[in-house]
Design a protein around this motif. Structure first.
Motif, PDB file in Angstrom:
ATOM      1  N   LEU A  65     -14.861 -48.565   2.610  1.00  0.00           N
ATOM      2  CA  LEU A  65     -15.471 -49.789   2.809  1.00  0.00           C
ATOM      3  C   LEU A  65     -17.097 -49.801   2.986  1.00  0.00           C
ATOM      4  O   LEU A  65     -17.727 -50.416   2.378  1.00  0.00           O
ATOM      5  CB  LEU A  65     -14.981 -50.571   4.040  1.00  0.00           C
ATOM      6  CG  LEU A  65     -13.723 -51.107   3.718  1.00  0.00           C
ATOM      7  CD1 LEU A  65     -13.022 -51.538   5.251  1.00  0.00           C
ATOM      8  CD2 LEU A  65     -13.455 -52.163   2.835  1.00  0.00           C
ATOM      9  N   LEU A  66     -17.489 -48.597   3.492  1.00  0.00           N
ATOM     10  CA  LEU A  66     -19.135 -48.439   3.669  1.00  0.00           C
ATOM     11  C   LEU A  66     -19.730 -48.322   2.117  1.00  0.00           C
ATOM     12  O   LEU A  66     -20.733 -48.955   1.886  1.00  0.00           O
ATOM     13  CB  LEU A  66     -19.187 -47.261   4.378  1.00  0.00           C
ATOM     14  CG  LEU A  66     -20.619 -47.197   5.012  1.00  0.00           C
ATOM     15  CD1 LEU A  66     -20.860 -48.357   6.140  1.00  0.00           C
ATOM     16  CD2 LEU A  66     -20.514 -46.045   6.170  1.00  0.00           C
ATOM     17  N   ALA A  67     -19.126 -47.681   1.496  1.00  0.00           N
ATOM     18  CA  ALA A  67     -19.742 -47.228   0.021  1.00  0.00           C
ATOM     19  C   ALA A  67     -19.003 -48.049  -0.989  1.00  0.00           C
ATOM     20  O   ALA A  67     -19.592 -48.029  -2.122  1.00  0.00           O
ATOM     21  CB  ALA A  67     -19.832 -45.849   0.057  1.00  0.00           C
ATOM     22  N   GLY A  68     -17.656 -48.326  -0.877  1.00  0.00           N
ATOM     23  CA  GLY A  68     -17.093 -48.741  -1.947  1.00  0.00           C
ATOM     24  C   GLY A  68     -17.120 -50.041  -2.369  1.00  0.00           C
ATOM     25  O   GLY A  68     -16.429 -50.664  -3.344  1.00  0.00           O
ATOM     26  N   LEU A  80     -22.936 -51.991   6.801  1.00  0.00           N
ATOM     27  CA  LEU A  80     -22.106 -51.552   8.208  1.00  0.00           C
ATOM     28  C   LEU A  80     -21.300 -52.739   9.004  1.00  0.00           C
ATOM     29  O   LEU A  80     -19.987 -52.686   9.017  1.00  0.00           O
ATOM     30  CB  LEU A  80     -22.988 -51.015   9.216  1.00  0.00           C
ATOM     31  CG  LEU A  80     -22.386 -50.140  10.207  1.00  0.00           C
ATOM     32  CD1 LEU A  80     -21.668 -48.640   9.354  1.00  0.00           C
ATOM     33  CD2 LEU A  80     -23.589 -49.415  11.167  1.00  0.00           C
ATOM     34  N   PRO A  81     -22.139 -54.038   8.875  1.00  0.00           N
ATOM     35  CA  PRO A  81     -21.175 -55.054   9.596  1.00  0.00           C
ATOM     36  C   PRO A  81     -20.259 -55.435   8.650  1.00  0.00           C
ATOM     37  O   PRO A  81     -18.920 -55.763   9.125  1.00  0.00           O
ATOM     38  CB  PRO A  81     -22.533 -56.210   9.928  1.00  0.00           C
ATOM     39  CG  PRO A  81     -23.436 -55.457   9.898  1.00  0.00           C
ATOM     40  CD  PRO A  81     -23.458 -54.337   9.077  1.00  0.00           C
ATOM     41  N   LEU A  82     -20.583 -55.455   7.245  1.00  0.00           N
ATOM     42  CA  LEU A  82     -19.270 -56.036   6.245  1.00  0.00           C
ATOM     43  C   LEU A  82     -18.242 -54.953   6.350  1.00  0.00           C
ATOM     44  O   LEU A  82     -17.286 -55.289   6.419  1.00  0.00           O
ATOM     45  CB  LEU A  82     -20.165 -55.816   4.820  1.00  0.00           C
ATOM     46  CG  LEU A  82     -18.921 -56.311   3.907  1.00  0.00           C
ATOM     47  CD1 LEU A  82     -18.377 -57.818   4.223  1.00  0.00           C
ATOM     48  CD2 LEU A  82     -19.630 -56.090   2.384  1.00  0.00           C
ATOM     49  N   ALA A  83     -18.491 -53.736   6.586  1.00  0.00           N
ATOM     50  CA  ALA A  83     -17.230 -52.764   6.637  1.00  0.00           C
ATOM     51  C   ALA A  83     -16.639 -53.004   8.149  1.00  0.00           C
ATOM     52  O   ALA A  83     -15.217 -53.044   7.959  1.00  0.00           O
ATOM     53  CB  ALA A  83     -17.880 -51.094   6.707  1.00  0.00           C
ATOM     54  N   LEU A  84     -17.344 -53.071   9.021  1.00  0.00           N
ATOM     55  CA  LEU A  84     -16.590 -53.220  10.302  1.00  0.00           C
ATOM     56  C   LEU A  84     -15.871 -54.722  10.290  1.00  0.00           C
ATOM     57  O   LEU A  84     -14.566 -54.697  10.793  1.00  0.00           O
ATOM     58  CB  LEU A  84     -17.524 -53.300  11.444  1.00  0.00           C
ATOM     59  CG  LEU A  84     -18.154 -51.877  11.811  1.00  0.00           C
ATOM     60  CD1 LEU A  84     -19.394 -52.099  12.823  1.00  0.00           C
ATOM     61  CD2 LEU A  84     -17.096 -50.883  12.294  1.00  0.00           C
ATOM     62  N   TYR A  85     -16.242 -55.570   9.758  1.00  0.00           N
ATOM     63  CA  TYR A  85     -15.763 -56.831   9.514  1.00  0.00           C
ATOM     64  C   TYR A  85     -14.538 -56.892   8.774  1.00  0.00           C
ATOM     65  O   TYR A  85     -13.395 -57.337   9.283  1.00  0.00           O
ATOM     66  CB  TYR A  85     -16.869 -57.836   8.830  1.00  0.00           C
ATOM     67  CG  TYR A  85     -16.617 -59.279   9.032  1.00  0.00           C
ATOM     68  CD1 TYR A  85     -15.389 -59.810   9.546  1.00  0.00           C
ATOM     69  CD2 TYR A  85     -17.439 -60.365   8.679  1.00  0.00           C
ATOM     70  CE1 TYR A  85     -15.151 -61.353   9.791  1.00  0.00           C
ATOM     71  CE2 TYR A  85     -17.170 -61.522   8.622  1.00  0.00           C
ATOM     72  CZ  TYR A  85     -16.122 -62.211   9.349  1.00  0.00           C
ATOM     73  OH  TYR A  85     -15.621 -63.521   9.412  1.00  0.00           O
ATOM     74  N   ALA A  86     -14.665 -56.133   7.455  1.00  0.00           N
ATOM     75  CA  ALA A  86     -13.475 -56.254   6.657  1.00  0.00           C
ATOM     76  C   ALA A  86     -12.475 -55.280   7.383  1.00  0.00           C
ATOM     77  O   ALA A  86     -11.185 -55.629   7.145  1.00  0.00           O
ATOM     78  CB  ALA A  86     -13.851 -55.488   5.453  1.00  0.00           C
ATOM     79  N   LEU A  87     -12.782 -54.183   8.131  1.00  0.00           N
ATOM     80  CA  LEU A  87     -11.649 -53.299   8.718  1.00  0.00           C
ATOM     81  C   LEU A  87     -11.144 -54.116   9.971  1.00  0.00           C
ATOM     82  O   LEU A  87      -9.731 -53.995  10.116  1.00  0.00           O
ATOM     83  CB  LEU A  87     -12.503 -52.128   9.218  1.00  0.00           C
ATOM     84  CG  LEU A  87     -11.539 -51.013   9.600  1.00  0.00           C
ATOM     85  CD1 LEU A  87     -11.102 -50.080   8.173  1.00  0.00           C
ATOM     86  CD2 LEU A  87     -12.407 -49.852  10.500  1.00  0.00           C
ATOM     87  N   THR A  88     -11.735 -54.975  10.771  1.00  0.00           N
ATOM     88  CA  THR A  88     -11.183 -55.482  11.570  1.00  0.00           C
ATOM     89  C   THR A  88     -10.339 -56.755  11.135  1.00  0.00           C
ATOM     90  O   THR A  88      -9.075 -56.617  11.683  1.00  0.00           O
ATOM     91  CB  THR A  88     -12.233 -56.327  12.558  1.00  0.00           C
ATOM     92  OG1 THR A  88     -13.295 -55.355  12.901  1.00  0.00           O
ATOM     93  CG2 THR A  88     -11.814 -57.112  13.888  1.00  0.00           C
ATOM     94  N   LEU A  89     -10.698 -57.195  10.165  1.00  0.00           N
ATOM     95  CA  LEU A  89      -9.589 -58.212   9.550  1.00  0.00           C
ATOM     96  C   LEU A  89      -8.446 -57.686   9.026  1.00  0.00           C
ATOM     97  O   LEU A  89      -7.466 -58.100   9.182  1.00  0.00           O
ATOM     98  CB  LEU A  89     -10.244 -58.851   8.213  1.00  0.00           C
ATOM     99  CG  LEU A  89     -11.360 -59.938   8.713  1.00  0.00           C
ATOM    100  CD1 LEU A  89     -11.930 -60.733   7.238  1.00  0.00           C
ATOM    101  CD2 LEU A  89     -10.594 -61.136   9.187  1.00  0.00           C
ATOM    102  N   LEU A 130     -26.195 -39.669   3.662  1.00  0.00           N
ATOM    103  CA  LEU A 130     -25.951 -40.500   4.760  1.00  0.00           C
ATOM    104  C   LEU A 130     -24.511 -41.012   4.577  1.00  0.00           C
ATOM    105  O   LEU A 130     -23.900 -40.815   5.739  1.00  0.00           O
ATOM    106  CB  LEU A 130     -26.854 -41.968   4.499  1.00  0.00           C
ATOM    107  CG  LEU A 130     -26.760 -42.785   5.848  1.00  0.00           C
ATOM    108  CD1 LEU A 130     -27.699 -42.304   6.624  1.00  0.00           C
ATOM    109  CD2 LEU A 130     -27.216 -44.139   5.091  1.00  0.00           C
ATOM    110  N   LEU A 131     -23.834 -41.042   3.409  1.00  0.00           N
ATOM    111  CA  LEU A 131     -22.508 -41.543   3.283  1.00  0.00           C
ATOM    112  C   LEU A 131     -21.720 -40.194   3.815  1.00  0.00           C
ATOM    113  O   LEU A 131     -20.479 -40.557   4.453  1.00  0.00           O
ATOM    114  CB  LEU A 131     -22.072 -41.854   2.026  1.00  0.00           C
ATOM    115  CG  LEU A 131     -22.801 -43.265   1.827  1.00  0.00           C
ATOM    116  CD1 LEU A 131     -22.522 -43.500   0.270  1.00  0.00           C
ATOM    117  CD2 LEU A 131     -22.331 -44.581   2.207  1.00  0.00           C
TER     118      LEU A 131
END
Lengths: 314, 561
Positions: A249-252, A99-108, A287-288
């Protein structure tokens, strides 16, 4: 606005119910016995029978469905067959990475794409636009794992700014964030390229609208008209893409998690599939689905926030 | 800016034309090229404070470009020569920053399409206040107050239409009022209105024109009004400039200009505007179309837990059209005209009543009956939007053949296409071209050819000439009249434009809020309207002045039947 939100919420609930049913049917009722499938073709019949009892496969189907749903509603996702650990616990641990990775990537990706798209739209046809569009072509064409390897080569091996992989855990937040940076950049670049193109074309369409001309006639400069009247109107298609990207991003991130040795959801589901751990697969997929539908719900709310016409009508 | 805002120029009265009085706007030998093409050629025009000057002419004559040049919003590739002075200062040499300071403050502009001229995601009060804030003329709170004042001034008082509304919550006329409010919020000295009422209904048009006239007189603004509609021009303008192909061919004081009409082009425009098609006499034959107590309801959008309120678009409408008759259907937007047309075409079901053609229902057992359907064809307003741009004209006009059980093929098909094209005044060779190669009038001819190709008995024209320039419109109306003579066609002519309906129909139906409030022979209804709604429609419609010579009146031309 409230009735719009309630309606979207009702749609969310119905989608979840339907999705859970489909997942249940596909995994449990599809031809073949889950227990013998999970144990492989060489399993002994009594082991299979024991697993059947353990999984509750001897119960009627509707009872199993209700038990599965009921368990999930209480946070009980069942027990992983291969790991002998509660699925809920495994998923939670992984989620703290994914989740943090997805949010981080999305923010970037947003931080890169919005300025790039707006800049390109404002200088349509000029050198700046052509440069940005060329870069986005590259961003879309090059696979993200290759980006990832280049990043590792440059920033981890040569410059030694970041480590090449692994995840230290959130006990040391800064180190954790640092470990997620290269993967997030690798994930964000291709997404940013797509998002920037959508932003640009959407904004170019809007800049041809009559109300932009009206704004100019009021005395707004080109730049003011673009920022005050263009960007918000251009946001709707951009929000759609953003919503889709978050789900992805969450699952991919399976490949990127492999490249950087990150214990994320993508790796979990990959391992669960290769080890035929259907309970884990079932739960993670559910969950996804939940995440995707929730993000769609949030996207719908964001539409309404961006466009007042949607609040009144639906 | 050196000029104080809101000054009323107390010393000046209406003495604009005696040379000594200061001009507000002076366009002096303005020429404009875009990508080397000449758009404007030596335009000279003056506007005094409190004066309304109309620019008129057909599309492409350069009216709008003159307006855009005045407000400094020409496309980047534009090259100008000459001078454009506002209060003595030349605008053409100004930097973009100076122009921004001028737009909205010294010059306000109103555009044609109120539905798209407002930002859909911004409250109307904020949009009006923005004009004030962008020029830093007042602090934010004062700007809001002023915005509400201006909205009230243009007829949108806060108690009826709060400034917190969004544009989509307003009607077209109300939106145009918001656009006007934005343009006058800082009391500019010059107002430019580009076709400000073309997209509006007649009664709304009359209100907006009144508002503009009042504003000009009270605030002593100069108004440059751009419109193709000579009737509007004749009622509004103090002076008129007639433009053709980038030049002003004639200009002068309104009454004198209409009296003299020195330039042949002015005369052509005038004649085309009051054109009546020469209709063959209507024959008293058996009814072809019967519309009997027809009601069309649309279910409302359902709220979550509330019952759905419905909308009755057509409410118990009955009428007949006899074979060979030309019937007009007039009414304002949203009155149900187009819904009724779609029901007659069998494009949608009705909830009550029946529509029959020659005794056969157009819609039976939940679907349109193809054998009835092929006897009715339609021509829409937007000739370009109703054609697939990737098909050749031959294929486009042969489209209705799919309604036939045994569509013609090969040489028969080619022959039918050639015949239809010839009938509308085009060449058979045009079948090989694509639609973008044709002008607006030619496209409408192609649309008519498409309707005629399967030899229908009834043709519905839904605003079919509304988007055309007056001279082209006159030609198309003549063509429609000729075709009726040649093929014995029956017409249902739907339009919001009363003068068009008057020139092409034998009988007229007046529709309001889903009901037909009046019907009768066209001349009788226009000369002696019975229903108060018809009267208000006719009163609101601007009319042309008497033609030169003053002999025949606008109402009683001999050829009109």
């Amino acid at each position: 606005m409230l009735s719009y939100a309630l309606k979207r919420l009702a749609i969310l609930a119905v989608s979840l119910a339907v999705a859970s049913l489909v997942i249940f049917l596909v995994v449990e009722v599809a031809p073949g016995d889950p227990a013998s499938y999970m144990l492989g073709i060489n399993a002994r019949p009594d082991t299979v029978a024991a697993l059947r009892t353990e999984l509750g496969l001897d119960l009627p189907k509707w009872e199993r469905y209700l038990a599965w749903i009921g368990g999930m509603l209480q946070g009980d996702f069942g027990t992983s067959y291969t790991y002998r650990a509660p699925v809920a616990q495994m998923v939670t641990e992984r989620l703290w990475v994914s989740l943090p990775l997805a949010l981080y990537a999305l923010t970037l990706s947003t931080l890169i794409a919005f300025p790039a798209g707006i800049y390109a739209a404002a200088r349509r046809g000029r050198a700046g636009d052509i440069g940005v569009m060329g870069a986005t072509q590259l961003g879309i064409a090059v696979p993200n794992f290759w980006f990832a390897m280049l990043l590792v080569l440059l920033f981890a091996l040569k410059l030694r700014w970041f480590s090449a992989g692994g995840f230290p855990g959130w006990e040391t937040p800064l180190a954790a964030l640092k470990a997620l940076t290269l993967p997030a950049v690798a994930l964000a670049l291709p997404q940013a390229a797509i998002l920037a193109r959508v932003m640009r074309s959407s904004l170019i369409d809007i800049l041809h609208e009559d109300f932009i001309r009206t704004a100019r006639a009021k005395g707004l400069s080109r730049r003011q008209a673009l920022w005050r009247h263009g960007v918000r109107n251009a946001l709707i298609p951009v929000l759609t893409i953003l919503g889709l990207q978050f789900s992805f991003l969450l699952a991919g991130a399976i490949i990127i998690e492999q490249v950087f040795f990150l214990p994320g959801l993508g790796r979990l589901i990959f391992q669960a599939i290769t080890q035929r751990d259907l309970i884990v697969v079932e739960s993670v997929v559910m969950l996804l689905v939940f995440a995707v539908i929730s993000v769609n719900f949030l996207t719908d709310l964001a539409y309404a926030a961006a466009d007042p016409r949607l609040r009144a009508a639906r | 800016m050196s000029v104080s805002i809101g000054s009323k120029y107390p010393g000046e009265s209406r003495q604009g034309r005696d040379g000594a009085a200061p001009r507000l706007l002076e366009i002096d030998r303005l020429s404009l090229h875009i990508h080397g093409r000449q758009i404007l050629d030596d335009i000279s025009l003056e506007i005094a404070p409190g004066e309304i000057v109309a620019l008129t002419g057909e599309s492409g004559s350069g009216k709008s470009m003159t307006a855009l040049a005045t407000i400094g919003l020409l496309p980047p590739a534009a090259e100008t020569r000459g001078a454009l002075r506002l209060g003595g200062a030349d605008l053409l040499g100004l930097s973009e920053a100076r122009l921004c300071a001028l737009r909205g403050r010294e010059i306000g502009m109103i555009f044609q399409e109120p539905m798209t001229a407002l930002n859909p995601v911004m409250r109307i009060g904020d949009q009006v206040a923005e004009t004030i804030l962008v020029h830093k003329a007042m602090p934010r709170a004062a700007a809001r107050v002023r915005a509400a004042e201006v909205l009230a001034r243009v007829g949108l008082p806060a108690e009826r239409v709060p400034p917190s509304r969004f544009p989509h919550e307003l009607s077209g006329g109300q939106r145009q009022r918001v656009v006007i409010a934005m343009a006058i919020a800082l009391r500019p000295r010059l107002l430019i209105a580009d076709e400000p009422t073309t997209a509006l209904d007649v009664t709304t048009q009359a209100q907006i024109l009144d508002l503009l006239r009042d504003l000009v007189r009270e605030e002593r603004m100069g108004l440059m009004m751009i419109t193709h509609d000579l009737a509007v021009v004749s009622e509004m303008a103090d002076r008129i400039a007639v433009m053709k192909a980038g030049r002003i061919v004639e200009q002068g004081e309104t009454r004198a200009l209409f009296r003299e009409m020195r330039h042949p082009y002015t005369r052509q425009l005038f004649e085309a505007s009051r054109h009546r098609a020469d209709l063959p006499g209507a024959r008293a034959e058996a009814p072809l179309l019967r519309v009997d107590e027809v009601t069309r309801r649309y279910p409302g959008r359902r709220a979550l837990f509330a019952p759905a309120p419905g909308l009755i678009a057509v409410n118990g409408v009955s009428f007949e059209i006899r074979r060979g008759e030309r019937v007009g259907l007039v009414g304002e937007s949203g009155c149900g005209k187009s819904t009724l047309a779609r029901a007659i075409l069998g494009l949608e079901p009705v909830q009550a009543g029946e529509i029959t053609l020659d005794g056969m229902p157009v819609y039976s057992q939940g679907r349109p009956d193809p054998s009835v359907r092929r006897r009715v064809q339609v021509v829409f307003q937007d000739p370009y939007g109703s054609f697939n741009p990737r098909h050749k004209v031959g294929r486009l006009i042969a489209e209705p053949f799919h309604l036939l059980p045994d569509p013609p093929k090969g040489a028969t098909r080619e022959h039918a296409i050639a015949e239809a094209l010839t009938a509308v005044g085009l060449q058979p060779a045009h079948a090989e071209s694509y639609i973008h190669a044709f002008s607006g009038g030619q496209r409408q001819r192609i649309a008519i050819a498409r309707a005629l190709i399967i030899r229908p008995e009834l043709v519905i024209f839904d605003e079919a000439v509304s988007a055309l320039d007056v001279r082209v419109r006159a030609q198309i109306l003549d063509l429609i009249a000729d075709l009726s003579r040649q093929y014995g066609l029956t017409y249902l002519f739907i339009s919001h434009d009363l003068s068009v309906v008057r020139g092409i129909t034998d009988r007229v139906l007046v529709m309001r809020a889903g009901e037909i409030v009046e019907q009768g022979p066209t001349e009788a209804v226009f000369d002696r309207p019975g229903h108060c709604y018809t009267k208000s429609l006719l009163a609101a419609a601007p009319s042309l002045p008497q033609p030169p010579g003053g002999g025949e009146s606008d109402a009683g031309q001999p050829e009109a039947r």
